[in-house]
Design a protein around this motif. Structure first.
Motif: not given
Length: 380
Positions: A35-57
């Motif tokens: 058991p060598c990994l302990r989960l700290i957390g997870e986070a998910t971007l909104d679908k189709g999220w844009l940053y400076q005019g680009t689709t992050v994906g």
């Protein structure tokens, strides 16, 4: 590997899977598990999220620059959605929580012409349409290494490149051995090539991992078998000379497809240095009608024989790497497991505990998500 290349019919079937389905039940436990990994957390971007005019994906690679407290995120967009590019971001976590990344910049990757890479429909003669997959900061943080799986249809094999972080300018192509390029019945398979990249502590040696076996080495993994070994090669970054090569044995695909003739695959999606003598190896499988399964292993590089001189790998002509299971992600308590392709060390927790940060490639598929995971690494 990028799932959309599987074809429209497979994509349509894959889209029937709920994007936020619960994690898969764990596959049978591998030997020497810890058991060598302990989960700290997870986070998910909104679908189709844009940053400076680009689709992050398509985030296939991630690495952390401790000196400047920033992450680099490499998209495997082949200039189809936006220019081939990389992002910078800040990612924060505590011992028990992970927050959404704060994106701080986006920069187009540039070819030797000085221009962003063109998409396939406007491809430039003599310039590949790259398939970016893995990324590592070079010492000093002014430049980084990245891999491309290649542009096989137009005659370009896998590539290892150094790029300036400030403007995305190409600094140089690192010459790779001829064996890395497809020749008839030998060499890597299309969309199954340079997927993993580890920079060793000396800053002068990089290990390059294929996603799947070379054609002359045997078949890909299936639910019945792990298939042929995957080659992982040490490269001298100054000369491009291959220094050593080892054979990594993948697992069988953990889950058969419930669909008749349903697509399955398993291979190496990333590697990461764990000191001078060990690598962490991320195996990512996909089963049509089921979803993704992720396992993390640790290997001692000295445990496998040197395979550089072997034209083809066969049982008995080499000693494969011995691998120890670090974690099956189905056992981490995640709400969802997507197509995890990127892995890096993050800042230490209070008390000096090490942390791994992972990112998923959503393939710009509305049925998938861009997922970030942070987990404490417990020393085996």
């Amino acid at each position: 590997m990028t799932w959309p290349r599987l074809g429209a019919a497979l994509l349509a079937a894959a889209a029937l899977l709920p994007a936020c389905a619960p994690p898969l039940s764990p596959a049978p436990e591998a030997p020497h598990a810890c058991p060598c990994l302990r989960l700290i957390g997870e986070a998910t971007l909104d679908k189709g999220w844009l940053y400076q005019g680009t689709t992050v994906g398509g985030l296939s690679g991630i690495d952390y620059d401790a000196a400047r407290d920033r992450y680099i995120l490499l998209s495997d967009d082949r200039s189809s959605v936006d220019d081939a590019r990389f992002y910078t971001a800040r990612i924060r976590y505590t011992a028990n929580a992970l927050t959404l990344p704060e994106f701080t910049g986006v920069t187009a990757l540039r070819s030797a012409t000085g221009q962003p890479y063109a998409p396939r429909r406007r491809a430039v003669d003599g310039v590949d349409v790259p398939d970016p997959e893995a990324v590592r900061w070079l010492p000093g943080g002014d430049a980084f290494l990245w891999t491309s799986e290649g542009d096989f249809a137009r005659g370009f094999g896998p590539a290892l490149r150094a790029t300036r972080a400030a403007d995305g300018a190409l600094l140089r192509d690192v010459a790779l051995p001829p064996s890395f390029h497809p020749f008839g019945t030998t060499g890597p398979r299309d969309n199954d090539a340079l997927e993993g990249l580890a920079l060793m502590p000396d800053g002068r040696t990089a290990w390059l991992a294929m996603e799947g076996p070379w054609r002359q080495d045997g078949p890909r993994a299936t639910p019945a078998s792990g298939g042929a070994p995957v080659r992982i090669t040490a490269i001298d970054l100054e000369t491009g000379r291959a220094l050593r090569q080892v054979a990594y044995p993948p697992d069988p695909v953990p889950h058969p497809s419930p669909l008749p003739g349903g697509y399955t695959t398993n291979g190496v999606s990333e590697i990461l240095a764990d000191g001078p003598g060990h690598l962490l190896v991320l195996e990512r499988s996909y089963t049509l009608g089921v979803g993704n399964s992720i396992r993390l292993y640790r290997v001692a590089l000295a445990s496998g024989s040197d395979t550089l001189g072997l034209p083809a790998l066969a049982p008995g002509n080499h000693v494969p790497l011995q691998k120890t299971l670090v974690a099956d992600f189905a056992r981490l308590g995640l709400k969802h497991i997507d197509n995890i392709e990127g892995m890096t060390w993050g800042p230490l927790l209070p008390g000096g505990k090490r942390v791994l940060v992972f990112v998923s490639d959503d393939n710009f598929n509305p049925a998938q998500v861009t997922q970030f995971i942070a987990a404490e690494y417990v020393e085996p």
